[in-house]
Design a protein around this motif. Structure first.
Motif, PDB file in Angstrom:
ATOM      1  N   UNK A 191      -0.419 -13.437   2.990  1.00  0.00           N
ATOM      2  CA  UNK A 191      -0.891 -14.269   1.882  1.00  0.00           C
ATOM      3  C   UNK A 191      -0.906 -13.495   0.564  1.00  0.00           C
ATOM      4  N   UNK A 192      -1.154 -12.177   0.617  1.00  0.00           N
ATOM      5  CA  UNK A 192      -1.259 -11.379  -0.616  1.00  0.00           C
ATOM      6  C   UNK A 192      -0.217 -10.274  -0.693  1.00  0.00           C
ATOM      7  N   UNK A 193       0.886 -10.449   0.034  1.00  0.00           N
ATOM      8  CA  UNK A 193       1.899  -9.401   0.100  1.00  0.00           C
ATOM      9  C   UNK A 193       2.552  -9.122  -1.247  1.00  0.00           C
ATOM     10  N   UNK A 194       2.467 -10.051  -2.178  1.00  0.00           N
ATOM     11  CA  UNK A 194       3.117  -9.851  -3.476  1.00  0.00           C
ATOM     12  C   UNK A 194       2.180  -9.332  -4.555  1.00  0.00           C
ATOM     13  N   UNK A 195       0.917  -9.102  -4.210  1.00  0.00           N
ATOM     14  CA  UNK A 195      -0.052  -8.587  -5.183  1.00  0.00           C
ATOM     15  C   UNK A 195      -0.047  -7.056  -5.141  1.00  0.00           C
ATOM     16  N   UNK A 196       0.208  -6.379  -6.257  1.00  0.00           N
ATOM     17  CA  UNK A 196       0.119  -4.913  -6.279  1.00  0.00           C
ATOM     18  C   UNK A 196      -1.269  -4.466  -5.811  1.00  0.00           C
ATOM     19  N   UNK A 197      -1.292  -3.548  -4.855  1.00  0.00           N
ATOM     20  CA  UNK A 197      -2.549  -3.201  -4.196  1.00  0.00           C
ATOM     21  C   UNK A 197      -2.633  -1.703  -3.953  1.00  0.00           C
ATOM     22  N   UNK A 198      -3.823  -1.153  -4.194  1.00  0.00           N
ATOM     23  CA  UNK A 198      -4.079   0.264  -3.895  1.00  0.00           C
ATOM     24  C   UNK A 198      -5.224   0.297  -2.891  1.00  0.00           C
ATOM     25  N   UNK A 199      -4.943   0.859  -1.713  1.00  0.00           N
ATOM     26  CA  UNK A 199      -5.905   0.909  -0.616  1.00  0.00           C
ATOM     27  C   UNK A 199      -6.409   2.340  -0.449  1.00  0.00           C
ATOM     28  N   UNK A 200      -7.733   2.495  -0.335  1.00  0.00           N
ATOM     29  CA  UNK A 200      -8.357   3.807  -0.157  1.00  0.00           C
ATOM     30  C   UNK A 200      -9.224   3.800   1.109  1.00  0.00           C
ATOM     31  N   UNK A 201      -9.326   4.979   1.733  1.00  0.00           N
ATOM     32  CA  UNK A 201     -10.262   5.110   2.857  1.00  0.00           C
ATOM     33  C   UNK A 201     -10.543   6.592   3.108  1.00  0.00           C
ATOM     34  N   UNK A 202     -11.696   6.861   3.685  1.00  0.00           N
ATOM     35  CA  UNK A 202     -12.055   8.218   4.086  1.00  0.00           C
ATOM     36  C   UNK A 202     -11.639   8.456   5.525  1.00  0.00           C
ATOM     37  N   UNK A 203     -11.005   9.589   5.770  1.00  0.00           N
ATOM     38  CA  UNK A 203     -10.517   9.882   7.114  1.00  0.00           C
ATOM     39  C   UNK A 203     -11.610  10.063   8.138  1.00  0.00           C
ATOM     40  N   UNK A 204     -12.821  10.418   7.700  1.00  0.00           N
ATOM     41  CA  UNK A 204     -13.941  10.645   8.612  1.00  0.00           C
ATOM     42  C   UNK A 204     -14.937   9.488   8.583  1.00  0.00           C
ATOM     43  N   UNK A 205     -14.534   8.363   8.063  1.00  0.00           N
ATOM     44  CA  UNK A 205     -15.440   7.213   7.924  1.00  0.00           C
ATOM     45  C   UNK A 205     -15.957   6.777   9.297  1.00  0.00           C
ATOM     46  N   UNK A 206     -17.282   6.885   9.491  1.00  0.00           N
ATOM     47  CA  UNK A 206     -17.873   6.481  10.764  1.00  0.00           C
ATOM     48  C   UNK A 206     -18.626   5.155  10.644  1.00  0.00           C
ATOM     49  N   UNK A 224       7.596  -5.990   3.730  1.00  0.00           N
ATOM     50  CA  UNK A 224       8.471  -5.661   2.615  1.00  0.00           C
ATOM     51  C   UNK A 224       7.749  -5.275   1.339  1.00  0.00           C
ATOM     52  N   UNK A 225       6.434  -5.137   1.406  1.00  0.00           N
ATOM     53  CA  UNK A 225       5.655  -4.736   0.228  1.00  0.00           C
ATOM     54  C   UNK A 225       5.194  -3.300   0.427  1.00  0.00           C
ATOM     55  N   UNK A 226       5.218  -2.507  -0.634  1.00  0.00           N
ATOM     56  CA  UNK A 226       4.831  -1.093  -0.527  1.00  0.00           C
ATOM     57  C   UNK A 226       3.580  -0.845  -1.370  1.00  0.00           C
ATOM     58  N   UNK A 227       2.385  -1.100  -0.801  1.00  0.00           N
ATOM     59  CA  UNK A 227       1.157  -0.841  -1.555  1.00  0.00           C
ATOM     60  C   UNK A 227       0.898   0.653  -1.667  1.00  0.00           C
ATOM     61  N   UNK A 228       0.080   1.037  -2.615  1.00  0.00           N
ATOM     62  CA  UNK A 228      -0.364   2.426  -2.696  1.00  0.00           C
ATOM     63  C   UNK A 228      -1.445   2.627  -1.633  1.00  0.00           C
ATOM     64  N   UNK A 229      -1.407   3.776  -1.002  1.00  0.00           N
ATOM     65  CA  UNK A 229      -2.361   4.049   0.084  1.00  0.00           C
ATOM     66  C   UNK A 229      -2.817   5.498  -0.021  1.00  0.00           C
TER      67      UNK A 229
END
Length: 258
Positions: A191-206, A224-229
């Motif tokens: 549904x949101x594949x065409x919205x530019x998106x930056x995704x963040x997460x902590x590797x140790x998130x408990x 086919x979308x390449x968000x920032x991660x």
């Protein structure tokens, strides 16, 4: 004693300055029938209602839920009060507050021992707070002062989940978005594949498993979308501290327009 008194005075001055800064976020209520969503709104310096401005909606985490219209400013609000932001990005910033008895995203949460497990719904009805947020978004986007080509959303934890949710419910509204330590049912990603998106997460998130963010990222790439991660290997749930410190976050966000 003089030194202690001086330190105490400085603390009061700093505390007062911080409170004064947050007071720039005007307290408002948005009422729909018998329901209300509280929000804080920061207008640009030298705001002129005859001009058009970008609008950014910021969605807080679970710990800031309530009805005091204050706690939602706990994380992120200071970022938009800096001189660099105020001078570089003349935008309207809105911090809505989710009710304690509701949730931004349509997700089932089960606690087992010290762990929480999230099952995200594919589709489904929006929660009461999300429903009110959708109406609040429509209201501001329809205002003459809104630059409809530059509407943004971002959030952390529950707000990161809410960011994915509002994107799938209004994919044509937002020019770009960021989601910090959130998650979604990957079936919603199309549904949101065409919205530019930056995704963040902590590797140790408990608290919220980083796999939830990675799964969305991976599904978007498959579509086919390449968000920032960005994953912070040593960060726990408070990965928003690292995300807010990213010098390119806001320039990247506001560089997008529909």
């Amino acid at each position: 004693m003089k030194r202690i008194a001086l330190i105490f005075t400085l603390c009061l001055i700093i505390s007062s300055a911080f409170a004064q800064d947050l007071s720039l976020y005007k307290k408002e209520n948005f009422i729909v029938g018998a329901d209300t969503i509280k929000y804080r709104i920061l207008y640009p310096e030298n705001y002129n209602s005859a001009k058009k401005y970008p609008i950014l909606f910021f969605l807080h985490g679970r710990g800031e839920s309530g009805n005091d219209n204050e706690k939602q400013l706990t994380h992120g609000a200071k970022m938009f009060l800096t001189d660099s932001f105020r001078k570089s990005f003349s935008a309207i910033v809105i911090f809505p507050q989710c009710a304690e008895e509701s949730y931004w995203a349509n997700v089932e949460i089960e606690a087992i021992n010290t762990k929480r497990f999230f099952t995200f719904v594919k589709g489904g009805e929006s929660t009461k707070s999300m429903s009110l947020l959708l109406k609040l978004t429509d209201y501001f986007v329809s205002q003459p002062s809104a630059d409809q080509s530059k509407i943004y959303v971002g959030g952390l934890s529950m707000g990161g989940m809410g960011t994915f949710e509002i994107l799938r419910r209004k994919p044509k509204t937002f020019a770009a978005a960021f989601a910090i330590c959130g998650g979604d049912n990957i079936a919603n990603a199309k549904k949101y594949k065409n919205v530019p998106l930056w995704i963040f997460h902590g590797g140790l998130d408990d608290v919220v498993n980083p796999q939830l963010s990675y799964s969305v990222f991976r599904e978007l790439r498959t579509l086919g979308h390449e968000p920032k991660y960005t994953i912070y290997p040593k960060a726990n749930h408070n990965s928003w501290d690292s995300a807010f410190a990213e010098p390119e976050l806001l320039p990247w966000l506001f560089s997008h327009k529909k």
